[in-house]
Scaffold this active site. Sequence first.
Site, short mmCIF file in Angstrom:
data_model
loop_
_atom_site.label_atom_id
_atom_site.label_comp_id
_atom_site.label_asym_id
_atom_site.label_seq_id
_atom_site.Cartn_x
_atom_site.Cartn_y
_atom_site.Cartn_z
CG ASN A 174 -59.87 -35.23 -0.25
OD1 ASN A 174 -61.25 -34.27 -0.04
ND2 ASN A 174 -59.54 -34.61 0.46
CE LYS B 253 -57.18 -32.53 0.38
NZ LYS B 253 -56.10 -32.69 0.28
CG HIS C 271 -57.47 -36.09 4.54
ND1 HIS C 271 -56.16 -35.06 3.81
CD2 HIS C 271 -57.21 -36.82 2.66
CE1 HIS C 271 -56.24 -34.63 2.89
NE2 HIS C 271 -56.32 -36.18 1.89
CD GLU D 248 -56.20 -31.29 3.29
OE1 GLU D 248 -57.14 -31.59 3.15
OE2 GLU D 248 -55.18 -31.31 2.09
CD GLU E 76 -54.22 -38.59 0.53
OE1 GLU E 76 -54.98 -38.45 -0.35
OE2 GLU E 76 -54.88 -37.92 1.39
N GLY F 221 -50.94 -31.28 -2.42
CA GLY F 221 -51.23 -30.08 -2.19
C GLY F 221 -50.04 -29.21 -2.43
CB SER G 183 -48.91 -32.87 -6.11
OG SER G 183 -48.62 -32.31 -5.59
P1 PGA Z 1 -53.70 -33.07 -4.03
O1 PGA Z 1 -54.58 -34.14 -2.31
O2 PGA Z 1 -53.90 -33.73 -5.27
O3 PGA Z 1 -54.85 -31.89 -3.79
O4 PGA Z 1 -52.10 -32.94 -3.35
C1 PGA Z 1 -54.72 -35.10 -2.18
C2 PGA Z 1 -55.03 -35.34 -1.04
O5 PGA Z 1 -55.00 -34.69 -0.24
O6 PGA Z 1 -56.26 -36.05 -1.18
#
Ligand code: PGA
Length: 260
Positions: free
Chosen positions: A9, A11, A106, A108, A178, A184, A223
């Site tokens: 992803n 982003k 997601h 976000e 997630e 993140g 992460s």
């Molecule tokens: P990350 O994000 O691996 O940077 O923690 C995962 C995601 O949001 O899909």
Amino acid sequence: MRKNIVAGNWKMNTTVKEGVQLVKEIAQNLNAVPSDVQLIVCTPFTHLCAVNHALIESGCGPQIALGAQNCADKEKGAFTGEVSAAMLASLGEDKARGVEYVILGHSERRGYYGETNAILLEKVKLALVSGLKVIYCCGEELSQREAGVHFDFIAEEIKEVLFALTPEELKNVVIAYEPIWAIGTGVTATSAQAQEVHAFIRKTIAEKYGAQAEEISILYGGSCKPSNAAELFAQKDIDGGLIGGASLKAADFIGIATSY
Ligand code: PGA
């Protein structure tokens, strides 16, 4: 029986040029990845055409699939700035490949853009009707985990959206768990914590879809990196990962994908 999947992803990162370079590097190192692991790169909308073209040029075949990170909750019309599922599906329709997946739900999108389960149900239905496969995300906040309500919350995210699908439609859905506190942050859920929720999600799916729950791939995200992927992927109900930060470096993404 279940597909092992490592999805990146990206982003809102990379220029088109950087994205093309990244996918080229991934394709060049594909021979390191077990042949039964499906890779997916989910790029910004602006990159889809160029990355699709780069994938065709690389001759990598279907082991690397292309995905988007969102689609509209409306079919078409006066919705300035939106991109419909049908538009995504139409990319590359004259060629062997194009956009195959879309990430929906997601945290976000839910958190920053107010996407509710009701909105997500519309998006998921339109994506599936358009012939896309959906990576449907769910996961709790830290406060919900601490209050012990995370299972109820995740069950709601699953039931209010996925339970509206037919068994046939569900075949084109991948779930990503997630935990928001792990995205993140550098803090990964322990493999035991992740496995516990993955088993719970599978049990929830089984309540409505029975044995089909054994066939749905459930990815872990938050992460995930080369150093922790093997332990996570070794868990019975973890069928791969949805990778944010570490998907922006070809070596890390490939490193994760070779962790099976
Ligand atoms: P990350 O994000 O691996 O940077 O923690 C995962 C995601 O949001 O899909």
